[in-house]
Write an enzyme that holds these catalytic residues in place. Structure first.
Site, PDB file in Angstrom:
ATOM      1  N   GLY A 182       2.885   2.127  10.866  1.00 38.48           N
ATOM      2  CA  GLY A 182       3.849   3.215  10.678  1.00 38.48           C
ATOM      3  C   GLY A 182       4.624   3.584  11.933  1.00 38.48           C
ATOM      4  N   SER A 235       3.806  -2.175  10.385  1.00 36.71           N
ATOM      5  CA  SER A 235       5.269  -2.209  10.554  1.00 36.71           C
ATOM      6  C   SER A 235       5.899  -3.532  10.136  1.00 36.71           C
ATOM      7  CB  SER A 235       5.661  -1.842  11.996  1.00 36.71           C
ATOM      8  OG  SER A 235       5.262  -0.512  12.274  1.00 36.71           O
ATOM      9  N   GLY A 271       2.989  -1.178   4.260  1.00 39.54           N
ATOM     10  CA  GLY A 271       3.021   0.244   3.935  1.00 39.54           C
ATOM     11  C   GLY A 271       4.426   0.685   3.582  1.00 39.54           C
ATOM     12  N   GLY A 272       5.116   1.256   4.565  1.00 43.94           N
ATOM     13  CA  GLY A 272       6.441   1.836   4.341  1.00 43.94           C
ATOM     14  C   GLY A 272       7.409   0.950   3.574  1.00 43.94           C
ATOM     15  N   ASN A 329       0.869  -1.175   0.000  1.00 41.20           N
ATOM     16  CA  ASN A 329       0.000   0.000   0.000  1.00 41.20           C
ATOM     17  C   ASN A 329       0.906   1.226   0.000  1.00 41.20           C
ATOM     18  OD1 ASN A 329      -1.798   2.048   0.501  1.00 41.20           O
ATOM     19  ND2 ASN A 329      -2.401   1.344   2.545  1.00 41.20           N
ATOM     20  N   TRP A 330       0.974   1.874  -1.157  1.00 41.60           N
ATOM     21  CA  TRP A 330       1.896   3.011  -1.276  1.00 41.60           C
ATOM     22  C   TRP A 330       1.381   4.255  -0.535  1.00 41.60           C
ATOM     23  CZ3 TRP A 330       3.869   3.367  -7.090  1.00 41.60           C
ATOM     24  CH2 TRP A 330       4.502   2.145  -7.429  1.00 41.60           C
ATOM     25  N   LYS A 331       0.119   4.224  -0.146  1.00 37.50           N
ATOM     26  CA  LYS A 331      -0.505   5.387   0.510  1.00 37.50           C
ATOM     27  C   LYS A 331      -0.290   6.631  -0.367  1.00 37.50           C
ATOM     28  CE  LYS A 331      -0.167   3.022   4.904  1.00 37.50           C
ATOM     29  NZ  LYS A 331      -0.066   3.081   6.361  1.00 37.50           N
ATOM     30  N   GLU A 353      -6.610   4.717   8.339  1.00 38.64           N
ATOM     31  CA  GLU A 353      -6.399   6.123   7.988  1.00 38.64           C
ATOM     32  C   GLU A 353      -7.669   6.723   7.388  1.00 38.64           C
ATOM     33  OE1 GLU A 353      -2.840   5.346   5.770  1.00 38.64           O
ATOM     34  OE2 GLU A 353      -1.843   4.822   7.658  1.00 38.64           O
ATOM     35  N   GLU A 388      -4.931  -5.042  10.965  1.00 46.82           N
ATOM     36  CA  GLU A 388      -3.917  -4.003  11.161  1.00 46.82           C
ATOM     37  C   GLU A 388      -4.171  -3.280  12.479  1.00 46.82           C
ATOM     38  OE1 GLU A 388      -2.213  -2.820   7.015  1.00 46.82           O
ATOM     39  OE2 GLU A 388      -3.672  -1.361   7.689  1.00 46.82           O
ATOM     40  N   HIS A 395      -9.358   1.060   5.653  1.00 45.09           N
ATOM     41  CA  HIS A 395      -8.056   1.320   6.269  1.00 45.09           C
ATOM     42  C   HIS A 395      -8.245   2.302   7.431  1.00 45.09           C
ATOM     43  CE1 HIS A 395      -3.923   2.460   6.909  1.00 45.09           C
ATOM     44  NE2 HIS A 395      -3.574   1.386   6.220  1.00 45.09           N
TER      45      HIS A 395
END
Ligand code: G3H
Length: 255
Positions: free
Chosen positions: A173, A212, A233-234, A9-11, A97, A167, A95
């Site tokens: 993150g 993470s 993510g990251g 997930n590049w966000k 977010e 999640e 998600h």
């Protein structure tokens, strides 16, 4: 036997140039992978671009969000049919977010789930508790409530071919992943919760862990029987790290 799915997930990250370099790195690193499904979800602006770049690879296009409407006066929204036309298959919904910054409710997210199923796309339903909920011992209740929004309106069969991403919000993150044992306990709870309605649906549903995940902790997470891959993510923004995660899933689940 469930085939794991690792999804990036590049966000809100990237550019045309970055997408080109990252996809090229992923294609090189992941060319031989067969035992793990792989998907990347770039920002919607780059779907078409990335779809073209992915041609001939084993990496499937995904997206980060969808609206409940298929067309009409909904400024700024993107429909399931548009995502399908762009070549996306796995669509992230719910998600944390979006739940937090856009105040998306369980009911609204359940509608997105239904719209995606209707369009023949695969929902990746994100669920998970906040740090405060975790500390208050509400992890299971929160996960059950978020799943029930779909289960109670669409039935267990809706989860056939669908994906759930557990999640924990406190792990997203933060560099503080859930331990393999912590994650496994919640994944088992989620599968058992669905099994109460339909055991065969529960057995096949992919339950990813997210929060993470990186190249150093992925392999151990994937040793757990109910962790069927990861939503990353990251670390999905680095071709090498993401490839290590994919290969760790492939290796762990081949056993
Ligand atoms: O969708 C991905 C998750 O929010 C995890 O993000 P992270 O790997 O950067 O913690």
């Amino acid at each position: 036997m469930r085939k794991p799915l690792v999804m990036g997930n590049w966000k809100l990250n990237g550019s045309k140039e970055m997408a080109k370099a990252l996809v090229s790195g992923l294609k090189q690193n992941l060319a031989g992978v067969k035992g793990c499904d792989v998907s990347i979800a770039p920002p919607v602006m780059y779907l078409d671009e990335v779809n073209g770049l992915l041609a001939g690879s084993n990496i499937v296009l995904g997206a980060q969000n969808v609206d409940t409407a298929l067309s009409g006066a909904f400024t700024g929204d993107i429909s399931a049919t548009m995502l399908k036309e762009m070549g996306a298959k796995y669509i992230i919904i719910g998600h944390s977010e979006r739940r937090t910054y856009h105040k998306e409710s369980d009911e609204f997210i359940a509608k997105k789930f239904a719209v995606l199923k209707e369009a023949g796309l695969t929902p990746v339903l994100c669920i998970g508790e906040t740090e405060a909920e975790n500390e208050a011992g509400q992890t299971q209740a929160v996960c059950a409530r978020q799943i029930d929004a779909v289960l109670n309106t669409q039935g267990a069969a809706a989860f056939n071919g669908a994906v759930i991403a557990y999640e924990p919000v406190w792990a997203i993150g933060t560099g503080k992943s859930a331990t393999p044992a912590q994650a496994q306990a919640v994944h088992k709870f989620i599968r058992d919760h669905i099994a109460k309605k339909d055991e065969s649906v529960a057995k096949q549903v992919i339950i990813q862990y997210g929060g993470s995940v990186n190249d150093a902790n992925a392999a151990e997470l994937f040793t757990q029987p109910d962790i069927d891959g990861a939503l990353v993510g990251g670390a999905s923004l680095k071709a090498d790290a993401f490839a290590v995660i994919v290969k760790a899933a492939e290796k762990a689940k081949a056993k």
